[in-house]
Design a protein around this motif. Structure first.
Motif, PDB file in Angstrom:
ATOM      1  N   LYS A  64     -24.892  20.274  -3.407  1.00  0.00           N
ATOM      2  CA  LYS A  64     -25.615  21.334  -2.721  1.00  0.00           C
ATOM      3  C   LYS A  64     -26.090  20.750  -1.397  1.00  0.00           C
ATOM      4  O   LYS A  64     -26.749  19.704  -1.377  1.00  0.00           O
ATOM      5  N   ILE A  65     -25.765  21.418  -0.316  1.00  0.00           N
ATOM      6  CA  ILE A  65     -26.126  20.927   1.015  1.00  0.00           C
ATOM      7  C   ILE A  65     -27.116  21.898   1.642  1.00  0.00           C
ATOM      8  O   ILE A  65     -26.864  23.102   1.685  1.00  0.00           O
TER       9      ILE A  65
ATOM     10  N   THR B  18     -31.872  26.951   7.278  1.00  0.00           N
ATOM     11  CA  THR B  18     -30.874  27.861   7.843  1.00  0.00           C
ATOM     12  C   THR B  18     -30.010  28.456   6.744  1.00  0.00           C
ATOM     13  O   THR B  18     -29.860  29.666   6.643  1.00  0.00           O
ATOM     14  N   ASP B  19     -29.424  27.594   5.921  1.00  0.00           N
ATOM     15  CA  ASP B  19     -28.617  28.073   4.785  1.00  0.00           C
ATOM     16  C   ASP B  19     -28.263  26.916   3.873  1.00  0.00           C
ATOM     17  O   ASP B  19     -28.682  25.781   4.084  1.00  0.00           O
ATOM     18  N   TYR B  20     -27.470  27.243   2.835  1.00  0.00           N
ATOM     19  CA  TYR B  20     -26.969  26.261   1.878  1.00  0.00           C
ATOM     20  C   TYR B  20     -25.441  26.345   1.835  1.00  0.00           C
ATOM     21  O   TYR B  20     -24.850  27.388   2.132  1.00  0.00           O
ATOM     22  N   ILE B  21     -24.839  25.236   1.404  1.00  0.00           N
ATOM     23  CA  ILE B  21     -23.431  25.254   1.009  1.00  0.00           C
ATOM     24  C   ILE B  21     -23.324  24.608  -0.362  1.00  0.00           C
ATOM     25  O   ILE B  21     -23.906  23.543  -0.603  1.00  0.00           O
TER      26      ILE B  21
ATOM     27  N   PRO C 137     -31.567  33.042   5.462  1.00  0.00           N
ATOM     28  CA  PRO C 137     -30.794  32.002   4.764  1.00  0.00           C
ATOM     29  C   PRO C 137     -29.868  32.605   3.711  1.00  0.00           C
ATOM     30  O   PRO C 137     -30.199  33.607   3.070  1.00  0.00           O
ATOM     31  N   SER C 138     -28.716  31.999   3.540  1.00  0.00           N
ATOM     32  CA  SER C 138     -27.753  32.452   2.535  1.00  0.00           C
ATOM     33  C   SER C 138     -27.018  31.230   1.995  1.00  0.00           C
ATOM     34  O   SER C 138     -27.205  30.116   2.484  1.00  0.00           O
ATOM     35  N   THR C 139     -26.201  31.439   0.983  1.00  0.00           N
ATOM     36  CA  THR C 139     -25.443  30.347   0.389  1.00  0.00           C
ATOM     37  C   THR C 139     -23.954  30.590   0.587  1.00  0.00           C
ATOM     38  O   THR C 139     -23.452  31.692   0.326  1.00  0.00           O
ATOM     39  N   HIS C 140     -23.252  29.553   1.065  1.00  0.00           N
ATOM     40  CA  HIS C 140     -21.807  29.631   1.282  1.00  0.00           C
ATOM     41  C   HIS C 140     -21.104  28.765   0.244  1.00  0.00           C
ATOM     42  O   HIS C 140     -21.612  27.717  -0.166  1.00  0.00           O
TER      43      HIS C 140
ATOM     44  N   ILE D 177     -30.549  18.666  10.965  1.00  0.00           N
ATOM     45  CA  ILE D 177     -30.517  17.812   9.780  1.00  0.00           C
ATOM     46  C   ILE D 177     -29.779  18.550   8.669  1.00  0.00           C
ATOM     47  O   ILE D 177     -30.065  19.724   8.401  1.00  0.00           O
ATOM     48  N   ALA D 178     -28.824  17.868   8.028  1.00  0.00           N
ATOM     49  CA  ALA D 178     -28.186  18.394   6.819  1.00  0.00           C
ATOM     50  C   ALA D 178     -28.482  17.411   5.695  1.00  0.00           C
ATOM     51  O   ALA D 178     -28.392  16.187   5.890  1.00  0.00           O
ATOM     52  N   ILE D 179     -28.843  17.940   4.533  1.00  0.00           N
ATOM     53  CA  ILE D 179     -29.203  17.102   3.380  1.00  0.00           C
ATOM     54  C   ILE D 179     -28.270  17.455   2.226  1.00  0.00           C
ATOM     55  O   ILE D 179     -28.310  18.575   1.707  1.00  0.00           O
ATOM     56  N   ALA D 180     -27.427  16.511   1.831  1.00  0.00           N
ATOM     57  CA  ALA D 180     -26.471  16.745   0.746  1.00  0.00           C
ATOM     58  C   ALA D 180     -26.938  16.036  -0.516  1.00  0.00           C
ATOM     59  O   ALA D 180     -27.325  14.867  -0.477  1.00  0.00           O
TER      60      ALA D 180
END
Length: 335
Positions: A187-188, A174-177, A285-288, A200-203
């Protein structure tokens, strides 16, 4: 890459299995603070409900103080068999759950197999529903087609973990943070298996192969039905003396309003409200930068807490992270 038809959209987070010896504290936390429906099954088993499903959280007595299994609801037998075929094709051991195990989880046709970080993954078909009215402090929780929330996991091998969920469930990025917490750059990655922004979120710590969290999961999330439910549960958590990890805030990527409490087992529990729903026809997808638009401030953290986190990260170097190489491939290059 999977050669079989995609199961994306047919998979939903169904239930979580937690092992704990702190039953009294969990009863107060889950029912009295968070506001879920509670059922005592036996001296060694209790369950929480969010909706008409018989079980959304299964707590069994044991020393782990952690999540030990994640249960995924698969819409139909064809998709279930497709996932099973993938597992067998990759040479992964699968085991059918007994009738008793399925009954405890409130499901039919249970299959389990190894997952990242030693968290057993389970798939099931038809959930068993209950006609018993919900007894909850909350007015309701949002589940439905998007499943019941999400699981966040820290990892020293995030691309392998992403590869795992892609292989098994056709998960989509979906995206990154990108975030810096206490001087540590994270990086998540956020993965979805249906219209929910992420299940699912993977940090991961950028540039360092360490895992700064003791538990297998960093947090679990459930979605409150109303803003009033969110506010009232936040107040109950405080009044009942449970630790608050992060104050109320709003996330940058899914726009969810939420807070994070600390569970009796040590991992965090996020109660959120009103996250956006992904439109597959337009999403890219994008990065926040940063996890929050506002809020989500640490509550009660001291320098000792920060030092303990660095200590846990150092210890993780001597404790290799469990992966399932047969299902992870070479991972997915996404940095």
């Amino acid at each position: 890459m999977n050669t079989t038809p995609s199961v994306f959209g047919a998979v939903h987070l169904g239930y979580i299995v937690i092992e704990t010896d702190r039953f009294a504290d969990w009863r107060r936390f889950g029912a009295d603070a968070i506001g879920m429906h509670h059922d005592d099954v036996s001296r060694d088993v209790m369950r929480f409900r969010l909706d008409d499903h018989e079980c959304r959280f299964l707590l069994r007595r044991g020393p782990a103080e952690d999540v030990v299994a994640i249960g995924w609801h698969v819409d139909d037998h064809a998709s279930f068999e497709q996932i099973e075929a993938r597992l067998r094709t990759h040479g992964v051991p699968v085991a059918r759950g007994s009738d008793e195990e399925a009954a405890l989880r409130g499901v039919e046709r249970l299959l389990r197999f190894p997952g990242p970080k030693g968290i057993t993954q389970e798939i099931h078909t038809t959930p068993v529903t209950s006609a018993e009215p919900l007894r909850m402090a909350a007015s309701g929780f949002v589940t439905g087609d998007a499943g019941m929330g999400h699981v966040a996991i820290t990892s020293a091998k995030p691309t392998l973990m992403r590869g795992y969920f892609n292989t098994v469930f056709d998960a989509r990025l979906t995206d990154y943070i990108d975030e810096t917490i206490s001087g540590i750059k994270l990086k998540i990655r956020f993965l979805r298996v249906n219209e929910r922004h992420h299940s699912i979120a993977i940090a991961a710590v950028q540039g360092l192969p360490i895992d700064p969290v003791r538990t297998r999961v960093q947090h679990l999330n459930i979605q409150a039905e109303s803003l009033d439910d969110l506010a009232r549960s936040y107040q109950r958590v405080h009044e009942l003396g449970f630790d608050m990890a992060l104050s109320v805030g709003q996330h940058t990527n899914d726009k969810e309003l939420s807070y994070y409490a600390r569970t009796p087992s040590g991992f965090e529990w996020e109660v959120g409200w009103n996250p956006l729903v992904v439109d597959e026809s337009t999403w890219e997808p994008s990065t926040h930068q940063g996890i929050s638009v506002w809020g989500h401030k640490p509550v009660g953290r001291t320098i000792l807490d920060k030092l303990d986190q660095f200590r846990l990260g150092a210890l993780s170097l001597a404790r290799p992270e469990k992966t399932v190489p047969a299902l992870s491939g070479a991972g997915i290059a996404d940095d």
